[in-house]
Motif scaffolding. Structure first.
Motif, PDB file in Angstrom:
ATOM      1  N   UNK A 280     -13.441   7.238   7.987  1.00  0.00           N
ATOM      2  CA  UNK A 280     -14.056   8.304   7.191  1.00  0.00           C
ATOM      3  C   UNK A 280     -13.507   8.302   5.771  1.00  0.00           C
ATOM      4  N   UNK A 281     -12.248   7.982   5.674  1.00  0.00           N
ATOM      5  CA  UNK A 281     -11.591   8.040   4.369  1.00  0.00           C
ATOM      6  C   UNK A 281     -11.908   6.827   3.506  1.00  0.00           C
ATOM      7  N   UNK A 282     -12.111   5.661   4.127  1.00  0.00           N
ATOM      8  CA  UNK A 282     -12.231   4.427   3.351  1.00  0.00           C
ATOM      9  C   UNK A 282     -13.649   3.924   3.177  1.00  0.00           C
ATOM     10  N   UNK A 283     -14.555   4.287   4.079  1.00  0.00           N
ATOM     11  CA  UNK A 283     -15.902   3.727   4.003  1.00  0.00           C
ATOM     12  C   UNK A 283     -16.714   4.489   2.956  1.00  0.00           C
ATOM     13  N   UNK A 284     -16.454   4.177   1.693  1.00  0.00           N
ATOM     14  CA  UNK A 284     -17.073   4.914   0.592  1.00  0.00           C
ATOM     15  C   UNK A 284     -18.588   4.891   0.653  1.00  0.00           C
ATOM     16  N   UNK A 285     -19.171   3.730   1.003  1.00  0.00           N
ATOM     17  CA  UNK A 285     -20.616   3.641   0.958  1.00  0.00           C
ATOM     18  C   UNK A 285     -21.299   4.099   2.245  1.00  0.00           C
ATOM     19  N   UNK A 286     -20.526   4.632   3.160  1.00  0.00           N
ATOM     20  CA  UNK A 286     -21.133   5.235   4.349  1.00  0.00           C
ATOM     21  C   UNK A 286     -20.860   6.740   4.378  1.00  0.00           C
ATOM     22  N   UNK A 287     -19.603   7.097   4.332  1.00  0.00           N
ATOM     23  CA  UNK A 287     -19.251   8.510   4.502  1.00  0.00           C
ATOM     24  C   UNK A 287     -18.903   9.199   3.188  1.00  0.00           C
ATOM     25  N   UNK A 288     -19.014   8.490   2.099  1.00  0.00           N
ATOM     26  CA  UNK A 288     -18.614   9.018   0.809  1.00  0.00           C
ATOM     27  C   UNK A 288     -17.098   9.118   0.689  1.00  0.00           C
ATOM     28  N   UNK A 289     -16.378   8.464   1.577  1.00  0.00           N
ATOM     29  CA  UNK A 289     -14.928   8.325   1.473  1.00  0.00           C
ATOM     30  C   UNK A 289     -14.180   9.623   1.325  1.00  0.00           C
ATOM     31  N   UNK A 290     -13.103   9.552   0.555  1.00  0.00           N
ATOM     32  CA  UNK A 290     -12.202  10.691   0.453  1.00  0.00           C
ATOM     33  C   UNK A 290     -12.839  11.878  -0.244  1.00  0.00           C
ATOM     34  N   UNK A 291     -13.940  11.631  -0.983  1.00  0.00           N
ATOM     35  CA  UNK A 291     -14.555  12.759  -1.688  1.00  0.00           C
ATOM     36  C   UNK A 291     -15.239  13.726  -0.725  1.00  0.00           C
ATOM     37  N   UNK A 292     -15.612  13.223   0.421  1.00  0.00           N
ATOM     38  CA  UNK A 292     -16.184  14.098   1.435  1.00  0.00           C
ATOM     39  C   UNK A 292     -17.673  14.293   1.272  1.00  0.00           C
ATOM     40  N   UNK A 293     -18.278  14.904   2.265  1.00  0.00           N
ATOM     41  CA  UNK A 293     -19.722  15.139   2.251  1.00  0.00           C
ATOM     42  C   UNK A 293     -19.998  16.490   1.605  1.00  0.00           C
ATOM     43  N   UNK A 294     -20.827  16.466   0.604  1.00  0.00           N
ATOM     44  CA  UNK A 294     -21.072  17.693  -0.153  1.00  0.00           C
ATOM     45  C   UNK A 294     -22.541  18.068  -0.043  1.00  0.00           C
ATOM     46  N   UNK A 295     -22.824  19.327   0.213  1.00  0.00           N
ATOM     47  CA  UNK A 295     -24.208  19.791   0.203  1.00  0.00           C
ATOM     48  C   UNK A 295     -24.923  19.703   1.530  1.00  0.00           C
ATOM     49  N   UNK A 296     -24.183  19.805   2.614  1.00  0.00           N
ATOM     50  CA  UNK A 296     -24.833  19.931   3.914  1.00  0.00           C
ATOM     51  C   UNK A 296     -25.455  21.326   3.969  1.00  0.00           C
ATOM     52  N   UNK A 297     -26.732  21.451   4.333  1.00  0.00           N
ATOM     53  CA  UNK A 297     -27.376  22.764   4.293  1.00  0.00           C
ATOM     54  C   UNK A 297     -26.749  23.733   5.286  1.00  0.00           C
TER      55      UNK A 297
END
Lengths: 491, 310
Positions: A280-297
């Motif tokens: 989750x932390x490293x796969x930037x192009x899948x999970x958005x990495x350390x920045x996290x998922x933003x804007x889940x409704x």
């Protein structure tokens, strides 16, 4: 521990205790070897501690065992001073510890240690006095709990408190009641199935929570993560998906491991939790990495004329969570008393006998593991739709924290684990300005060890689990599904 | 550059790291042999030993930042190893005393030991983080690190040589201890059958403590070697801990020689795998190896049972 509980049906009852205990060599390895009866380790109140002590005499204070106890408590006092003392750094590694010890507060801690020691020495008398004083208070509660229908009244009172409580606290506290207490109570209820019912240890529990959260981001939003579904779902539809995904992950992980000793499960889940966190932390192009998922409704419902959207306000989430928690508690209560629940109890208490009587032990353990995982995945959906999240929410420490909640509250006790979540998270909320977040885990670690030493059944024990632990300590049966007890005990 | 060109270099790196895994794995295996229990807090023993050795060596280093040579280097490494081992031993002793013994006294269920070890581990990690800061701590060079000789074109650095030599010396020492001394006989007796060992006059309580301390000494010294190669941090114990546990299971948990073999093998697998796949997934490899062994041969390469193996 003071009132002798009548053995619940199925655990053998008190009468069986005596003969079996004799058969199991009363003076076992621990007793016959070396420092017998020293009980030097920080005042262990073992089974022989309380009742049959002769009349008190001042010389008791200076018995070697007592002095050793005092020494241990003083050491604990020094340690407590260091734990609560200033923060150090690696340039002067011992400076912080030195500053903590050479400080006025040390007097307080050592004084507390001595006071505690005196309390322990006078323990028997004090306990008697306390019992007399508290009896009028305890009796009605105890009676209410013992009577049929009594727990329902108690539970309704607690529920009423839970409904009213958020209305009288600050918004920050409301947020905490949702994000910390509510979510963790749900997680603890799920882990309770694994630890409390099946007697297994899952140290990567938060990984399933992460699976639920990322599944939500994947299915409900085109923008939250670089990787997303080709369609958009209402978060409510993600609940079953996350449930199934998490349960599946649990089965895939558990199937090879549970065939073996149960303690391997702990380390495999630990590794799994860390891998999920790493990915989750490293796969930037899948999970958005350390920045996290933003804007889940946020959650929303538009069905049968009901149109409602959950938003920034924590209260609607709180009540939704409360409903879910109550439903889960009732459902798990039914589960516990069902054939499945009885199979788990049988596996915990004697795996071989359970297997011989036709309990599919492996399948039952897997089932517990999958149910626990699915609750975690479910909680992940709620968590993700409530707020922004990043991989930090899924660290190993979070897994350990859920374990701490279950242990503290009382494994096997549904009410207990919820109370555990309330107390521990409440404590964390209360300490939020006083203790740096990372340091809290020092206290949680200490709580886990202290509970295991002095009160393994937890704050609000499940009656059956308490009985099991008691019986194990007398050398009968087991209380988990990890195999035989380690050597060196008094078996 | 193909895999074959790098093969020998990878082998040397793998053996070096693997020997460290082996040293840590022994702690798991010894305790498992005697108590049938995974000592979850062993990685924290390793961490504390590492800090101890690092701080001791750093305190003795010259202030001007120059790299010492000759006897001074040997002395520094020896001091670091010694202090690291002592810190590790002390940590293991305290751990046994606080987190395990009270439970053993009451013959608590197995789950209780695991949980109590987790608690102790959580406590130790975060206390170390509080006391020593939460950044990586580097150990300055204790000796001139150069190429000593080459094997098939691969460089063997002074550092790898020192680490490998010390680790192997410790492994051999431990093997002798378990196989050849009276103490080792006691350890094996308890591992085989604790109840009978008591009847034969073995002081089980003492054997358990000694086993913890021996494991702690090794882990502490191993921790110092690890800090010499990489660095130290409060959370350093976790990853090598899981890998060492994997190594112990790979060789057959409870089996001393198995742990050594498992450690070296795991180091090699990881080194090759890290090159073939991606370095960042190196840590995942160990875990996959663990799951694979559990599925294919759960008793490990050399089989379980400390009592039989040595």
């Amino acid at each position: 521990m003071s009132t002798p509980p009548a053995g619940p049906p199925g655990t053998g009852g008190g009468a069986a205790t005596v003969p079996l205990r004799i058969a199991g060599s009363p003076a076992g390895p621990a007793g016959s070897s070396g420092s017998a009866g020293s009980s030097g380790s920080a005042g262990s109140s073992g089974p022989a501690g309380g009742p049959a002590r002769p009349a008190w005499h001042p010389s008791v204070l200076f018995a070697p065992a007592r002095l050793r106890q005092l020494g241990a408590l003083l050491l604990v006092g020094v340690l407590a001073a260091i734990v609560t003392g200033p923060t150090g750094n690696s340039d002067k590694p011992l400076q912080a510890a030195k500053d903590s010890i050479v400080d006025v507060r040390i007097v307080l801690y050592l004084g507390l240690a001595v006071a505690l020691w005196v309390l322990l020495v006078l323990g028997a008398q004090l306990r008697g006095a306390l019992e007399r004083v508290s009896a009028p208070v305890r009796a009605p509660v105890g009676a209410a709990y013992g009577r049929r229908g009594g727990p329902i009244v108690l539970n309704l009172v607690l529920l009423a408190i839970a409904i009213v409580a958020p209305m009288v606290v600050s918004t920050a506290a409301q947020q905490s009641m949702v994000n910390d207490i509510g979510i963790y109570a749900l997680l603890a209820l799920g882990l309770n199935v694994v630890v409390g019912y099946a007697g297994l240890l899952d140290l990567g529990y938060i990984a399933f929570f992460a699976i639920g959260a990322y599944a939500t981001a994947y299915f409900t939003s085109q923008t939250a993560m670089p990787w997303h579904a080709p369609f958009v779902l209402n978060p409510f539809f993600v609940f079953p998906i996350a449930l199934i995904l998490a349960a599946l992950a649990g089965v895939i992980l558990g199937a090879p491991t549970l065939r073996l000793r149960g303690d391997y499960l702990a380390i495999v889940t630990l590794g799994f939790g860390e891998i999920i966190h790493l990915v989750a932390n490293n796969a930037d192009n899948i999970t958005n990495g350390a920045r996290g998922a933003f804007g889940v409704p946020h959650l929303s419902i538009d069905l049968l004329g009901i149109d409602y959207k959950w938003g920034i306000d924590p209260l609607p989430y709180y009540y939704l969570l409360l409903v879910i928690i109550v439903v889960v508690m009732i459902a798990f209560g039914r589960l516990e008393r069902s054939r499945i629940g009885r199979s788990w109890a049988a596996i915990r208490e004697d795996e071989i006998a359970a297997e011989a009587t036709g309990v599919a032990t492996l399948r039952m353990k897997l089932l517990a593991f999958a149910i626990g995982a699915s609750v975690s995945g479910f909680a992940g959906v709620l968590f993700a739709s409530k707020q922004f999240f990043n991989p930090q929410s899924f660290s190993l420490q979070a897994s350990f924290f859920v374990v701490a909640v279950v242990i503290f509250g009382g494994m096997g006790s549904r009410l207990g684990v919820v109370v555990g979540a309330v107390v521990l998270q409440g404590l964390a909320f209360y300490l939020r300005d006083k203790v740096p977040p990372a340091d809290r885990y020092i206290y949680f670690g200490a709580i886990i060890v202290i509970m295991m030493i002095f009160r393994p059944q937890g704050l609000v024990p499940s009656r059956r689990r308490r009985r099991e632990i008691q019986l194990v300590e007398e050398g009968i049966g087991a209380a988990d599904s990890l195999g035989v007890a380690p050597t060196g005990g008094q078996r | 550059m193909g895999f074959l060109d790098q093969f020998w270099q990878l082998t040397i790196d793998g053996l070096m790291v693997g020997s460290l895994y082996a040293v840590i794995a022994l702690g798991y295996t010894l305790v498992y042999g005697v108590l049938q229990l995974i000592n979850f807090a062993h990685s924290e023993v390793f961490m504390l030993g590492s800090f101890g050795g690092l701080f001791a060596a750093r305190a003795l280093l010259p202030d001007d930042g120059s790299v010492p040579g000759g006897l001074a280097s040997v002395g520094l490494v020896a001091v670091g190893l010694g202090v690291g081992a002592i810190c590790g031993g002390l940590a293991a002793f305290t751990l046994e005393r606080v987190a395990y013994r009270p439970l053993r006294r009451r013959s608590a269920p197995r789950l209780a030991y695991l949980i109590s070890a987790i608690g102790a581990s959580l406590f130790a990690v975060n206390l170390a983080g509080k006391e020593f800061g939460r950044q990586n701590v580097d150990l300055p060079d204790l000796f001139h690190n150069g190429t000593v000789f080459t094997v098939f074109g691969a460089d063997v650095s002074t550092q790898s040589l020192v680490i490998f030599a010390v680790a192997v010396a410790m492994l051999i020492g431990l093997d002798r201890l378990v196989a050849g001394t009276r103490l080792g006989q006691g350890i094996r007796a308890v591992a085989q059958d604790a109840d009978t060992a008591v009847l034969m006059g073995v002081n089980v309580e003492r054997i358990i403590i000694v086993t913890f301390v021996v494991g702690g000494l090794l882990a502490g010294a191993g921790g110092f070697l690890y800090a010499m190669t990489f660095n130290a941090s409060y959370s350093m114990g976790f990853v090598p801990g899981v890998k060492a546990f994997t190594a112990a299971v790979l060789g057959g948990i409870g089996n001393v020689r198995g742990a050594m073999l498992g450690g070296l093998l795991l180091g090699l697998v990881e080194s090759y795998g890290g090159y073939l796949f991606q370095a960042s997934y190196k840590d995942v490899i160990a875990f996959l190896v663990l799951v694979a062994i559990l599925m294919i041969r759960p008793s490990g390469l050399l089989g379980e049972r400390l009592g039989r193996a040595a």
